[in-house]
Motif scaffolding. Structure first.
Motif, mmCIF file in Angstrom:
data_model
loop_
_atom_site.group_PDB
_atom_site.id
_atom_site.type_symbol
_atom_site.label_atom_id
_atom_site.label_comp_id
_atom_site.label_asym_id
_atom_site.label_seq_id
_atom_site.Cartn_x
_atom_site.Cartn_y
_atom_site.Cartn_z
ATOM 1 N N THR A 63 0.762 -1.034 -0.110
ATOM 2 C CA THR A 63 0.051 0.101 -0.124
ATOM 3 C C THR A 63 0.869 1.337 0.038
ATOM 4 N N ILE A 64 0.248 2.170 -0.425
ATOM 5 C CA ILE A 64 0.933 3.661 -0.409
ATOM 6 C C ILE A 64 -0.361 4.663 -0.146
ATOM 7 N N ALA A 65 0.248 5.565 0.740
ATOM 8 C CA ALA A 65 -0.701 6.671 1.196
ATOM 9 C C ALA A 65 -0.669 7.843 0.040
ATOM 10 N N GLU A 86 -6.643 11.772 2.928
ATOM 11 C CA GLU A 86 -5.523 10.990 2.529
ATOM 12 C C GLU A 86 -6.277 9.706 2.285
ATOM 13 N N LYS A 88 -5.385 5.361 1.754
ATOM 14 C CA LYS A 88 -4.316 4.274 1.546
ATOM 15 C C LYS A 88 -4.782 3.376 0.649
ATOM 16 N N LYS A 90 -3.772 0.223 -2.724
ATOM 17 C CA LYS A 90 -2.903 -1.096 -2.918
ATOM 18 C C LYS A 90 -2.360 -0.449 -4.285
ATOM 19 N N THR A 167 6.473 5.863 0.402
ATOM 20 C CA THR A 167 5.458 5.573 1.408
ATOM 21 C C THR A 167 4.170 6.376 1.003
ATOM 22 N N SER A 168 4.512 7.396 0.581
ATOM 23 C CA SER A 168 3.220 8.406 0.275
ATOM 24 C C SER A 168 3.502 9.199 -0.697
#
Length: 196
Positions: A63-65, A86, A88, A90, A167-168
């Motif tokens: 996952t990524i935010a 925001e 999250k 996949k 990660t985001s």
């Protein structure tokens, strides 16, 4: 006499060459903006998300935010915000997020939204399937419009050594006053986020 004629011929060639170079430079200047815009849309350069017709990606467990930033340029009395700040997601998963924009002014006004993705290198992997950006909107006083952004983050991101550990990322929209389908203001340091 022959020497004067030869000198004049050289001066004429030099003048024609200078005029040719000047005309060529003006032509390149006019062509550079649309060519650069096309380059950014095709490659994702400068944080420009890639627009696609369909998602052919495989969904991964990673996952990524995705954060959503909304701004309104000076001169447009609109309130603009995403339904969620925001989500999250996949990698490879198609996601829909809604934005609401309201004309808080006392007269009808027209605006157009532009966007980018940060960090810039992530723009190549942020693919939009549907978006309200670059579509001129006219809102009456007090009118609210809800618009969707449908996107996915391309799983190929994990193969890029520059962004594989990301990660985001942030999708940022700015509404500008618009005339004839073009923004009439430029992004400046005075572009202000709208309080939610």
């Amino acid at each position: 006499m022959a020497e004067t004629s030869n000198l004049q011929r050289k001066m004429h060639r030099t003048a024609f060459a200078c005029v040719g170079v000047a005309v060529g430079m003006v032509g390149l200047a006019y062509a550079s903006v649309p060519l650069y815009d096309l380059f950014c849309k095709v490659t994702g350069f400068g944080g420009t998300p890639i627009v696609r017709d369909a998602n052919g990606s495989e969904v991964m467990d990673r996952t990524i935010a995705v954060r959503f930033d909304s701004n309104v340029a000076p001169g447009l009395n609109w309130r603009f915000a995403p339904e969620k700040p925001e989500v999250k997601v996949k990698l490879g998963e198609t996601t829909t997020v809604y934005y609401k924009v309201t004309n808080t002014g006392d007269k009808a006004s027209t605006g157009i939204a532009t966007y980018n993705v940060q960090p810039d290198l992530a723009g190549t992997y942020f693919s939009k399937l549907e978006c309200f950006c670059f579509t001129e909107q006219t809102l009456q006083p007090g009118e609210t419009l809800e618009s969707a952004v449908v996107f996915y983050v391309d799983p190929r991101l994990v193969q890029d050594p520059d962004v594989k550990d990301l990660t985001s990322l942030t999708l940022s929209y700015t509404y500008f006053p618009s005339k004839g389908g073009k923004p009439v203001a430029e992004v400046t340091s005075s572009t202000k986020p709208i309080a939610q």
